[in-house]
Design a protein around this motif. Structure first.
Motif, PDB file in Angstrom:
ATOM      1  N   GLU A 296       1.004  -1.024  -0.054  1.00  0.00           N
ATOM      2  CA  GLU A 296       0.023   0.070  -0.094  1.00  0.00           C
ATOM      3  C   GLU A 296       0.924   1.109   0.067  1.00  0.00           C
ATOM      4  O   GLU A 296       1.861   1.243   0.853  1.00  0.00           O
ATOM      5  CB  GLU A 296      -0.803   0.027   1.314  1.00  0.00           C
ATOM      6  N   TRP A 297       0.492   2.243  -1.087  1.00  0.00           N
ATOM      7  CA  TRP A 297       1.206   3.289  -1.120  1.00  0.00           C
ATOM      8  C   TRP A 297       0.964   4.363   0.145  1.00  0.00           C
ATOM      9  O   TRP A 297      -0.235   4.549   0.370  1.00  0.00           O
ATOM     10  CB  TRP A 297       1.094   4.087  -2.779  1.00  0.00           C
ATOM     11  N   GLU A 298       2.153   4.980   0.623  1.00  0.00           N
ATOM     12  CA  GLU A 298       1.874   6.027   1.614  1.00  0.00           C
ATOM     13  C   GLU A 298       2.626   7.124   1.224  1.00  0.00           C
ATOM     14  O   GLU A 298       3.739   7.032   0.783  1.00  0.00           O
ATOM     15  CB  GLU A 298       2.194   5.682   2.968  1.00  0.00           C
ATOM     16  N   ALA A 299       1.979   8.384   1.558  1.00  0.00           N
ATOM     17  CA  ALA A 299       2.618   9.626   0.981  1.00  0.00           C
ATOM     18  C   ALA A 299       4.015   9.828   2.173  1.00  0.00           C
ATOM     19  O   ALA A 299       3.857   9.617   3.380  1.00  0.00           O
ATOM     20  CB  ALA A 299       1.881  10.826   1.212  1.00  0.00           C
ATOM     21  N   PRO A 300       4.862  10.259   1.510  1.00  0.00           N
ATOM     22  CA  PRO A 300       6.267  10.560   2.486  1.00  0.00           C
ATOM     23  C   PRO A 300       5.705  11.621   3.554  1.00  0.00           C
ATOM     24  O   PRO A 300       5.121  12.692   3.287  1.00  0.00           O
ATOM     25  CB  PRO A 300       7.170  11.043   1.690  1.00  0.00           C
ATOM     26  N   HIS A 301       6.362  11.349   4.731  1.00  0.00           N
ATOM     27  CA  HIS A 301       6.087  12.533   5.768  1.00  0.00           C
ATOM     28  C   HIS A 301       7.040  13.935   5.751  1.00  0.00           C
ATOM     29  O   HIS A 301       8.059  13.876   5.254  1.00  0.00           O
ATOM     30  CB  HIS A 301       6.379  11.932   7.188  1.00  0.00           C
ATOM     31  N   ILE A 302       6.424  14.971   5.979  1.00  0.00           N
ATOM     32  CA  ILE A 302       6.986  16.264   6.078  1.00  0.00           C
ATOM     33  C   ILE A 302       6.772  16.832   7.343  1.00  0.00           C
ATOM     34  O   ILE A 302       6.036  16.504   8.059  1.00  0.00           O
ATOM     35  CB  ILE A 302       6.732  17.153   5.006  1.00  0.00           C
ATOM     36  N   SER A 303       7.689  17.876   7.776  1.00  0.00           N
ATOM     37  CA  SER A 303       7.409  18.488   9.150  1.00  0.00           C
ATOM     38  C   SER A 303       5.903  19.177   9.026  1.00  0.00           C
ATOM     39  O   SER A 303       5.559  19.811   7.946  1.00  0.00           O
ATOM     40  CB  SER A 303       8.532  19.761   9.353  1.00  0.00           C
ATOM     41  N   ASN A 304       5.498  19.342  10.366  1.00  0.00           N
ATOM     42  CA  ASN A 304       4.121  20.029  10.432  1.00  0.00           C
ATOM     43  C   ASN A 304       4.229  21.186  10.456  1.00  0.00           C
ATOM     44  O   ASN A 304       4.851  21.696  11.220  1.00  0.00           O
ATOM     45  CB  ASN A 304       3.439  19.556  11.705  1.00  0.00           C
ATOM     46  N   PRO A 305       3.847  22.091   9.308  1.00  0.00           N
ATOM     47  CA  PRO A 305       3.934  23.570   9.408  1.00  0.00           C
ATOM     48  C   PRO A 305       3.140  24.159  10.557  1.00  0.00           C
ATOM     49  O   PRO A 305       3.380  25.392  10.963  1.00  0.00           O
ATOM     50  CB  PRO A 305       3.260  23.954   8.142  1.00  0.00           C
ATOM     51  N   ALA A 306       2.301  23.629  11.156  1.00  0.00           N
ATOM     52  CA  ALA A 306       1.545  24.212  12.354  1.00  0.00           C
ATOM     53  C   ALA A 306       2.667  24.162  13.662  1.00  0.00           C
ATOM     54  O   ALA A 306       2.223  24.887  14.807  1.00  0.00           O
ATOM     55  CB  ALA A 306       0.324  23.548  12.721  1.00  0.00           C
TER      56      ALA A 306
END
Length: 566
Positions: A296-306
Motif C-alpha cells: 500500500e502506497w503511503e505519502a512521505p512525511h514532512i514537518s508539520n507547518p503548524a
C-alpha cells in the motif's frame, strides 16, 4: 612534431649492461610471465595483463615508441635478460628509465626489479616472490605517493635476505604522478656506500647505505632475552589509591547528574495534540506503483507547518544537578613500591655482525616489471643500466630530452591558460581586471605632472636669488640707476607699464593662475619703492646706499628684478 626537432633513436656511448628503446616496435628479448600468484583466487592469480608497444597519446614523436601497460585491475609481468650480469665491486651502478602516467594513476606502480643472478631464475616463472636485488621506481595508492628504493641485503651469518628501504624523499611527489608528462627516474649507487635518486636529472634523495635505510644494515649488539619473564610481584603502578582517605559525611552518591528544570514553563502556542510530522499533501502515487508487489502506497512525511512553536506532549528540559557529586573515590598518591615499567634483560645478540660495505650486494642479470594497477596506459621507455653517469646523461639527452622539447613547445601560453581557467571560474575575470588596473592607477598617480608643485618649485628657486652676495660696485650702480629714475619719472612709469605688460603676456601664454600672497607682496613693495624714489632726495638715496649693510636696500632691488623676469 615541430620541424626543427628531429628524433633519432638513442644509441649508447660507453659500456652498458642493458638498453631498450622499443623503437623497433617488437618485444625482442622480452619474456611474458606465465606464472601465478600464490595465496589469492585463481581468477585473479594469473599474470594476464596486456602489454603493447605504442607512441605517446599526447606530444607524440614520430618514430619514438614505448612499452605500455594496457589492462586495468590485472597483474602484469614481463622481463628481459641483461647483456651481462652486473657484479657489485668497484664500479657504480646507474639505473635509468622513463615513465608517463598518461591517464593519471589511481592505484598502482611503475617500478622495476633487478632480478638476482641465481641458478633457478626462469623468466617465464617471474612473479612477485622471484628473488630480486633492487626494486626502484614510483608507486601510488590513495594519496600515498612513493618513490621506492629497496635493496635486499644478505645476512652474512644466517644467509637470510632482508629488505632495506631508503628514507623517503623530502620533496612533494604528487605532480610527477598527475601532470601526465614523461619523467626520468635515475638511481645511482656508488662503491663508497652512498646513493642518489634523481627525477628529471634533479636529486630528490641521497644518503648512505649504512645510515639512511630502514631497518639499519647492522643489527644491534644486544637484544632482549626472549626467556626472561616479569616477576609476579613486580609493581608497575606509579600511582595508587590513598588507603587512609575517608569519604566525607555529606557526600551523597544518590543524586542524579541531571534533574528536571522546575522553573521551565510550556511556551505559548505549543500544540499538544498536533503530530510533529504529517503526510505530504502534495505527494502523488507514482504511476508505476503496483500495490500487489510494492504494498500500500503511503505519502512521505514532512514537518508539520503548524508546529512553529512545538507539537506533541510537552515536558520540561533537563538541567545539570548542582548537588551531583558522583561515586566517591579516594585520591591517588605516589606508589612507594613503584619499580618502573618492566623490560627483559639484555643479552649479546648471537646474530650480530658488522658490514661496513653494504654496496657489495648480490649480482643481478635481468630486469623485470611485475605490476598491478587500477589505471591503464602507463608508458615506459628508454631503459639503461650502466656504470657511468655521463653515459646515462647522454642517453637521456637523446631520448627524454627530445620529449621535453616537444612538451614545452606544445605547452599552452600563459594567456591561454588564464583564459581556460575562467571557463570554470568566471570570477577570475574580476581578479584579472583588478590586477591589470592597479599598476596603471599607481603609475598614473605617481608620474602624472603636477603644475601646482612646479609653480612652488619655481618660486623656491627664485628665492635663492635674494641671498646672492653683491659687491660695492654693483650697489653704486643701483644707486645711479635710482637717481636717473628720479630725474625721469615718466620713463619709469613707461618702464613699469612695459614690465607689467610682459607679465600679463606671460600669464596669457601659460595657464591662468592666481597670484600668491608672496607675489602680491613683491608687487606692493615695488610700488612703494617707486613712490619713495619720486619723493626722496639725493641725500636720502645716499643714506640708503650707506645703510646697505642692513640688507633692506639690496633686497628691494633684487625683488624688483625678479618681477621683471616673470
Amino acid at each position: 612534431m615541430r620541424p626543427w626537432i628531429k628524433y633519432k633513436t638513442p644509441q649508447p656511448v660507453g659500456e652498458v649492461y642493458f638498453t631498450e628503446t622499443f623503437d623497433s616496435g617488437r618485444l625482442a628479448g622480452w619474456v611474458l610471465s606465465k606464472a601465478k600468484k600464490d595465496d589469492i583466487d585463481a581468477e585473479i592469480s594469473i599474470y594476464d595483463g596486456r602489454w603493447e608497444i605504442e607512441e605517446l597519446k599526447e606530444n607524440r614523436i614520430p618514430g619514438d615508441r614505448g612499452l605500455v601497460l594496457k589492462s586495468r585491475a590485472k597483474h602484469h609481468a614481463i622481463s628481459a635478460v641483461l647483456a651481462k650480469p652486473f657484479i657489485f665491486a668497484d664500479k657504480p651502478l646507474v639505473v635509468q628509465y622513463e615513465v608517463n602516467f598518461q591517464d593519471g594513476i589511481d592505484c598502482g606502480g611503475a617500478y622495476i626489479k633487478l632480478l638476482a643472478d641465481t641458478d633457478g631464475l626462469n623468466l617465464e616463472n617471474f612473479y612477485d616472490k622471484t628473488s630480486y636485488t633492487i626494486m626502484f621506481g614510483p608507486d601510488k595508492c590513495g594519496e600515498d605517493y612513493k618513490l621506492h628504493f629497496i635493496f635486499r641485503h644478505k645476512h652474512p651469518k644466517t644467509g637470510v635476505f632482508e629488505e632495506k628501504h631508503a628514507k623517503p624523499p623530502d620533496v612533494d611527489l604528487k605532480r610527477f604522478f598527475t601532470d601526465r608528462k614523461t619523467h626520468l627516474y635515475t638511481l645511482v649507487m656508488n662503491p663508497d656506500d652512498t646513493f642518489e635518486v634523481l627525477i628529471d636529472q634533479i636529486v630528490v634523495n641521497k644518503g648512505s647505505l649504512l645510515e639512511d635505510v630502514v631497518p639499519p644494515i647492522n643489527p644491534p649488539k644486544e637484544i632482549e632475552d626472549p626467556t626472561d619473564e616479569k616477576p609476579d610481584d613486580w609493581d608497575e603502578r606509579a600511582k595508587i589509591p590513598d588507603a587512609s582517605a575517608v569519604k566525607p559525611e555529606d557526600w551523597d552518591e544518590s543524586e542524579p547528574p541531571q534533574i528536571v528544570d522546575s522553573s521551565a514553563v510550556k511556551p505559548d502556542g505549543w500544540l499538544d495534540n498536533e503530530p510533529e510530522f504529517i503526510p505530504d499533501p502534495n505527494a502523488e502515487k507514482p504511476f508505476d506503483w503496483n500495490e500487489d508487489m510494492d504494498g500500500e502506497w503511503e505519502a512521505p512525511h514532512i514537518s508539520n507547518p503548524a508546529c512553529r512553536i512545538g507539537c506533541g506532549e510537552w515536558s520540561p528540559p533537563m538541567i545539570d544537578n548542582p548537588k551531583y557529586k558522583g561515586i566517591w573515590r579516594p585520591p591517588m598518591i605516589d606508589n612507594p613500591n613503584y619499580q618502573g615499567i618492566w623490560s627483559p634483560r639484555k643479552i649479546p645478540n648471537p646474530d650480530y655482525f658488522e658490514d661496513n660495505h653494504p654496496f657489495l650486494l648480490t649480482s643481478f642479470r635481468a630486469l623485470g616489471l611485475e605490476l598491478w594497477s587500477m589505471t591503464s596506459d602507463i608508458y615506459f621507455d628508454n631503459f639503461i643500466i650502466c656504470s657511468e653517469k655521463e653515459v646515462a646523461d647522454r642517453w637521456a639527452a637523446d631520448g627524454w630530452g627530445v620529449k621535453i622539447l616537444i612538451e614545452n613547445a606544445n605547452e599552452p601560453s600563459i594567456f591561454k591558460q588564464l583564459m581556460s581557467a575562467t571557463e570554470q571560474r568566471p570570477w577570475l575575470w574580476f581578479i584579472y581586471l583588478l590586477t591589470a588596473a592597479l599598476p596603471i592607477a599607481l603609475i598614473g598617480s605617481f608620474c602624472w605632472p603636477r603644475k601646482v608643485k612646479k609653480k612652488y618649485e619655481d618660486v623656491a628657486f627664485e628665492k635663492l636669488d635674494i641671498c646672492k652676495p653683491q659687491t660695492k660696485g654693483a650697489l653704486e650702480q643701483e644707486v645711479k640707476e635710482e637717481k636717473a629714475a628720479l630725474e625721469k619719472p615718466v620713463d619709469l612709469e613707461e618702464e613699469k607699464k612695459q614690465s607689467d605688460g610682459e607679465i600679463v603676456e606671460k600669464e596669457e601664454e601659460g595657464e591662468p593662475e592666481e597670484k600668491s600672497e608672496e607675489e602680491i607682496e613683491i608687487i606692493e613693495g615695488q610700488e612703494e619703492g617707486n613712490k619713495s624714489n619720486k619723493s626722496g632726495s639725493e641725500d636720502e638715496m645716499k643714506e640708503a646706499d650707506e645703510s646697505t649693510g642692513s640688507g633692506d636696500g639690496p633686497i628691494k632691488s633684487v625683488r624688483k628684478r625678479r618681477v621683471r623676469k616673470e
